[in-house]
Design a protein around this motif. Structure first.
Motif, short mmCIF file in Angstrom:
data_model
loop_
_atom_site.label_atom_id
_atom_site.label_comp_id
_atom_site.label_asym_id
_atom_site.label_seq_id
_atom_site.Cartn_x
_atom_site.Cartn_y
_atom_site.Cartn_z
N CYS A 9 -6.94 4.66 7.83
CA CYS A 9 -6.53 5.59 8.89
C CYS A 9 -5.02 5.57 9.12
O CYS A 9 -4.54 5.54 10.27
CB CYS A 9 -7.26 5.28 10.20
SG CYS A 9 -9.05 5.38 10.06
N LEU A 10 -4.25 5.58 8.04
CA LEU A 10 -2.80 5.62 8.13
C LEU A 10 -2.31 7.05 8.02
O LEU A 10 -3.01 7.94 7.51
CB LEU A 10 -2.18 4.78 7.01
CG LEU A 10 -2.52 3.28 7.02
CD1 LEU A 10 -2.03 2.63 5.73
CD2 LEU A 10 -1.89 2.60 8.23
N GLU A 13 2.67 10.03 5.91
CA GLU A 13 3.97 9.50 5.50
C GLU A 13 3.84 8.10 4.92
O GLU A 13 4.42 7.77 3.88
CB GLU A 13 4.94 9.47 6.70
CG GLU A 13 5.36 10.84 7.20
CD GLU A 13 4.40 11.37 8.25
OE1 GLU A 13 3.31 10.77 8.41
OE2 GLU A 13 4.73 12.38 8.89
N LEU A 14 3.06 7.25 5.58
CA LEU A 14 2.89 5.89 5.09
C LEU A 14 2.08 5.86 3.80
O LEU A 14 2.35 5.07 2.89
CB LEU A 14 2.23 5.02 6.16
CG LEU A 14 3.05 4.76 7.43
CD1 LEU A 14 2.28 3.88 8.39
CD2 LEU A 14 4.39 4.11 7.08
N LEU A 15 1.06 6.71 3.71
CA LEU A 15 0.25 6.76 2.48
C LEU A 15 1.10 7.19 1.29
O LEU A 15 0.96 6.65 0.19
CB LEU A 15 -0.93 7.71 2.67
CG LEU A 15 -2.02 7.26 3.65
CD1 LEU A 15 -3.07 8.35 3.82
CD2 LEU A 15 -2.69 5.97 3.15
N ASP A 16 1.99 8.16 1.52
CA ASP A 16 2.87 8.61 0.44
C ASP A 16 3.84 7.50 0.04
O ASP A 16 4.15 7.32 -1.15
CB ASP A 16 3.65 9.85 0.86
CG ASP A 16 2.75 11.08 0.98
OD1 ASP A 16 1.64 11.05 0.41
OD2 ASP A 16 3.15 12.05 1.64
N ALA A 17 4.34 6.74 1.03
CA ALA A 17 5.26 5.65 0.72
C ALA A 17 4.56 4.56 -0.08
O ALA A 17 5.13 4.01 -1.04
CB ALA A 17 5.84 5.07 2.01
N VAL A 18 3.33 4.24 0.30
CA VAL A 18 2.56 3.24 -0.45
C VAL A 18 2.32 3.71 -1.88
O VAL A 18 2.42 2.94 -2.84
CB VAL A 18 1.22 2.95 0.27
CG1 VAL A 18 0.30 2.13 -0.63
CG2 VAL A 18 1.46 2.22 1.58
N LYS A 19 2.04 4.99 -2.03
CA LYS A 19 1.83 5.54 -3.37
C LYS A 19 3.11 5.48 -4.18
O LYS A 19 3.09 5.17 -5.38
CB LYS A 19 1.34 6.99 -3.26
CG LYS A 19 0.99 7.62 -4.60
CD LYS A 19 0.46 9.03 -4.41
CE LYS A 19 0.13 9.67 -5.76
NZ LYS A 19 -0.39 11.05 -5.59
N ASP A 20 4.26 5.78 -3.54
CA ASP A 20 5.54 5.70 -4.24
C ASP A 20 5.83 4.29 -4.72
O ASP A 20 6.48 4.10 -5.76
CB ASP A 20 6.68 6.16 -3.32
CG ASP A 20 6.60 7.66 -3.01
OD1 ASP A 20 5.91 8.38 -3.76
OD2 ASP A 20 7.20 8.09 -2.01
N MET A 21 5.37 3.29 -3.98
CA MET A 21 5.60 1.90 -4.36
C MET A 21 4.67 1.46 -5.49
O MET A 21 4.86 0.38 -6.05
CB MET A 21 5.41 0.99 -3.14
CG MET A 21 6.47 1.20 -2.06
SD MET A 21 6.11 0.30 -0.54
CE MET A 21 6.31 -1.40 -1.09
#
Length: 606
Positions: A9-10, A13-21
C-alpha cells in the motif's frame, strides 16, 4: 505466496523509486515492518545491517512526510558513515517525491554548514546522537514538529556510550511522536529503553527455522565488492561449467553482470521481472538448448527455472535470508547429478553466512580464488586433454596429409618440426578462445590478499572474533607503511577524518591500516599499510570523491620518510603537520570509536 511492493500500500512515487533501484520484492523485515509503521504504531525490530531495514523504516517515513514543511522525521545512527549511508538510501527512495529533502548531520563537518542547510529546510534529518544534541541545544533543530523518530542500530549506540544523549532526545520528542527502534541484538538495556519510551510497540522479528540443503559441494570466497566481477570470471574459467546460474539481488545488478560477461566473451543472458513473458521464454529456451552457458537472474525470475543439468549456482550477491539461499542452490545437483554452489562474501556479510550455516547446518568451506597463472594452466591442461583424446580416437590421416603438405610448401629449407607446428597451433587456439593477453604476466587484482600474512588468511568463521571480523581488529605495530599522494588538500576544505573515512569506506579497509596524514594546500600524503597500498590505488583509479572533488591517488615520490620523519623514542613517528592520527582501535566498545577532530561533537559523555 509471495508479497510484492504493491501489496504494501505504498504511493506510486515510492513504488517507481523502488523499481528504479532494481528491487523486485520486499525483504522479510520490510514485509513485517512497513504495514504497522504506515499505521503509525511504535515498533521494536530486530534486524542486522544488510537485511533491508533502511527501506523498512524509510518507506513509511517518506510516505507520511509532507514536502515544504519543517523537520518531521529524525533518524539516529551510531556513526558518521552509517548516517551518510542511510541518508543516501533515503534520497534514492525519495527520488520521485518532489520537494522532500533528507539532510545528514554528523560530527567532523562544520556545524555552520549544517545550520545553513537546516535553515533552508529539511523534512528528514539523519544524524549521530552527539551532533543532534548540539543542534538541539543551539535551537537550530526543533523537535516539536517531529512525527517519527527512528533509532537505527540502537545496541551499537548504547555500546558506544550514547545512552544519555538518546534518552535526552527521546524526552524532547512530542508525546504523539511515533518511535521506532531497530537493533541487531536485544540486550537488557535495549528492552529497558523500549519499555520506557515506546507505547505498546509492535514486535518485529523474523523467525528462523531449521532448513536442509541439498547434498552439494558448497564454497564461499571472501572478496571486496569491486572484485566480484573478476572473481566470477575466475570461477567460471577455472571450473569450466557447461551451464551455470548466477544470482544477483537486483534487476540492475543482473543487467550489469550480464553486460560485463558478454563484453568478456561469455555466452551469457539475463532474466528478471522487467522482461516480458515472450522474452523470458526465449532466454530459457536458449539456456536449455545450450545457446547460453551462463544465466544471470534475480530470485523472483528464477522461481520458474526448471533445468536439470545446471552444473553450478553462483551467489554473486548474498541472499537476504536463509530460505532464499536454500532455494538458489537447489537449482543445481538435480536428478542425481553432482552440483556445486559458490558464494561471494564481503567483510560486512559474514553474519549472513553464519546465519546460513547455523540454520542449515551445512558445511560451507572457504575457497581460495585461483590466480591468473592457475587459470592459464587450467585452460592449457583442458586443451591438451582434448588433443590427447583426439589422438587416441585416431582418424587423423587427412589432417596429417595437410600438415605434411603445409610444412613442405612453406618451410622447404627445413628447421620447422612437427613440435613447432603443435606449439603454434596450441598458441593460436588459446588466443582464439581466451584472448591474446598473457594472463600469467597480467596484474592480479587479488595479489594484495595473497601477500597478506598467513595468519590473516586463515580461519573464516571460528569463534572468539576470528575470521573476517577478527582480521579487521588486527594491526601489526611493525607493519611497513607506504605513502600515497591524493589530489585534494586544504584548498578543498578536506579534513583528516574525511580522508580516513573515504579510504576506509571506499577501499573496505580498517582505519587502523591508515597511518600519518599530511595535508598540504593542493594535495595530501597519507600513509597506508604496504600490503594494501596497491589495493587502495586500484580503487581510486576507478573514481573516488572526497568533499565533492574527484580524487586521484599515486605513490608519493618523496616516500613516507620525506613527509613523516621517524624519531627514535617511545611513541614512534612524529606527529604530522595536520596534528591527526587515525586512532588505533581496540577490542573494547570504547576502543572501537575513532578519534574525532576538535570540530566534531559526536563523543559520548565521559
Amino acid at each position: 505466496m509471495s508479497v510484492s511492493f504493491e501489496d504494501l500500500c505504498l504511493s506510486r512515487e515510492l513504488l517507481d523509486a523502488v523499481k528504479d533501484m532494481g528491487f523486485e520484492e520486499p525483504s522479510p523485515i520490510q514485509i513485517l515492518a512497513v504495514p504497522p509503521l504506515l499505521a503509525g504504531r511504535d515498533a521494536l525490530g530486530q534486524a542486522q545491517t544488510g537485511t533491508g531495514k533502511t527501506a523498512a523504516f524509510g518507506l513509511p517515513v517518506l510516505e507520511k512526510v509532507i514536502a515544504g514543511q519543517g523537520v518531521q522525521a529524525l533518524v539516529l545512527c551510531p556513526t558518521r558513515e552509517l548516517a551518510i549511508q542511510v541518508a543516501e538510501e533515503l534520497n534514492r527512495l525519495a527520488a520521485r517525491k518532489r520537494g522532500v529533502v533528507i539532510l545528514p548531520i554528523y560530527g567532523g563537518q562544520f556545524i555552520e554548514r549544517q545550520i545553513r542547510a537546516l535553515d533552508k529546510g529539511a523534512q528528514v534529518v539523519v544524524g549521530t546522537p552527539g551532533r543532534v544534541m548540539d543542534h538541539l541545544r543551539r535551537g537550530t533543530l526543533r523537535p516539536d514538529g517531529l512525527t517519527c523518530l527512528v533509532l537505527d542500530e540502537a545496541d551499537e549506540m548504547l555500546d558506544m556510550g550514547f545512552r544519555e544523549d538518546i534518552e535526552a532526545i527521546l524526552e524532547q520528542c512530542p508525546a504523539d511522536c511515533q518511535r521506532v527502534l531497530f537493533s541487531a541484538t536485544m540486550p537488557a538495556p535495549i528492552l529497558e529503553l523500549a519499555k520506557r519510551f515506546l507505547r505498546e510497540p509492535e514486535m518485529l522479528s523474523i523467525a528462523r527455522k531449521m532448513l536442509t540443503v541439498p547434498a552439494i559441494e558448497q564454497t564461499y570466497y571472501e572478496v571486496r565488492p569491486y572484485q566480484k566481477m573478476d572473481a566470477l570470471c575466475r570461477v567460471l574459467d577455472s571450473q569450466g561449467f557447461r551451464k551455470a546460474l548466477v544470482f544477483c539481488s537486483t534487476k540492475r545488478g543482473v543487467d550489469e553482470v550480464c553486460i560485463h560477461l558478454q563484453q568478456r566473451g561469455y555466452q551469457a543472458d539475463g532474466l528478471h521481472g522487467d522482461l516480458a513473458q515472450p522474452q523470458r521464454d526465449r532466454v530459457m529456451q536458449r539456456f536449455r538448448a545450450e545457446g547460453v552457458d551462463i544465466l544471470v537472474a534475480t530470485d523472483v525470475a528464477a522461481r520458474g527455472i526448471d533445468v536439470d543439468d545446471v552444473d553450478a549456482v553462483i551467489n554473486y550477491d548474498m541472499p537476504h535470508d536463509v530460505e532464499k539461499y536454500v532455494h538458489r542452490i537447489g537449482r543445481t545437483g538435480r536428478a542425481g547429478r553432482p552440483g556445486s554452489a559458490f558464494t561471494f562474501v564481503t567483510l560486512r556479510e559474514h553474519y549472513k553466512l553464519r546465519d546460513i550455516i547455523r540454520c542449515t547446518r551445512a558445511h560451507i568451506k572457504q575457497g581460495r580464488l585461483p590466480t591468473l597463472r592457475d587459470v592459464d594452466n587450467i585452460r592449457t591442461t583442458r586443451l591438451l586433454d582434448e588433443v590427447r583424446r583426439t589422438v587416441e580416437e585416431g582418424s587423423l590421416d587427412r589432417w596429417l596429409l595437410l600438415v605434411e603438405e603445409f610444412l613442405a610448401e612453406r618451410f622447404q629449407e627445413g628447421g620447422v618440426t612437427g613440435r613447432d607446428m603443435s606449439a603454434a597451433l596450441l598458441k593460436l587456439l588459446m588466443q582464439r578462445d581466451f584472448g591474446k593477453q598473457d594472463s600469467a604476466d597480467a596484474p592480479d587484482v587479488f595479489a594484495v590478499e595473497a601477500r597478506r600474512p598467513a595468519a590473516a588468511q586463515e580461519g573464516g568463521l571460528s569463534r572468539g572474533g576470528q575470521g573476517a571480523a577478527g582480521r579487521r581488529r588486527e594491526r601489526r605495530n611493525d607493519a611497513p607503511m607506504r605513502a600515497l599522494r591524493l589530489s585534494v588538500g586544504h584548498a578543498h576544505k578536506v579534513s583528516p577524518r574525511e580522508l580516513v573515512g573515504a579510504i576506509a569506506g571506499e577501499c573496505g579497509i580498517s582505519s587502523r591500516h591508515i597511518g600519518a596524514i599530511d595535508i598540504r594546500k593542493q594535495f595530501s600524503v597519507v600513509e597506508v599499510a604496504e600490503e594494501l597500498a596497491e589495493d587502495v590505488l586500484a580503487v581510486f583509479s576507478r573514481g573516488v570523491s572526497i568533499c565533492g572533488v574527484r580524487v586521484s591517488a599515486q605513490p608519493d615520490e618523496g616516500g613516507a620518510e620525506g613527509h613523516f620523519p621517524r624519531k627514535a623514542g617511545k611513541f614512534g613517528p612524529r606527529r604530522p603537520r595536520s596534528g591527526f592520527y587515525a586512532k588505533k582501535t581496540r577490542g573494547s566498545a570504547a576502543g572501537r570509536r575513532e578519534e574525532e577532530p576538535s570540530a566534531g561533537r559526536d563523543r559520548p559523555r565521559s
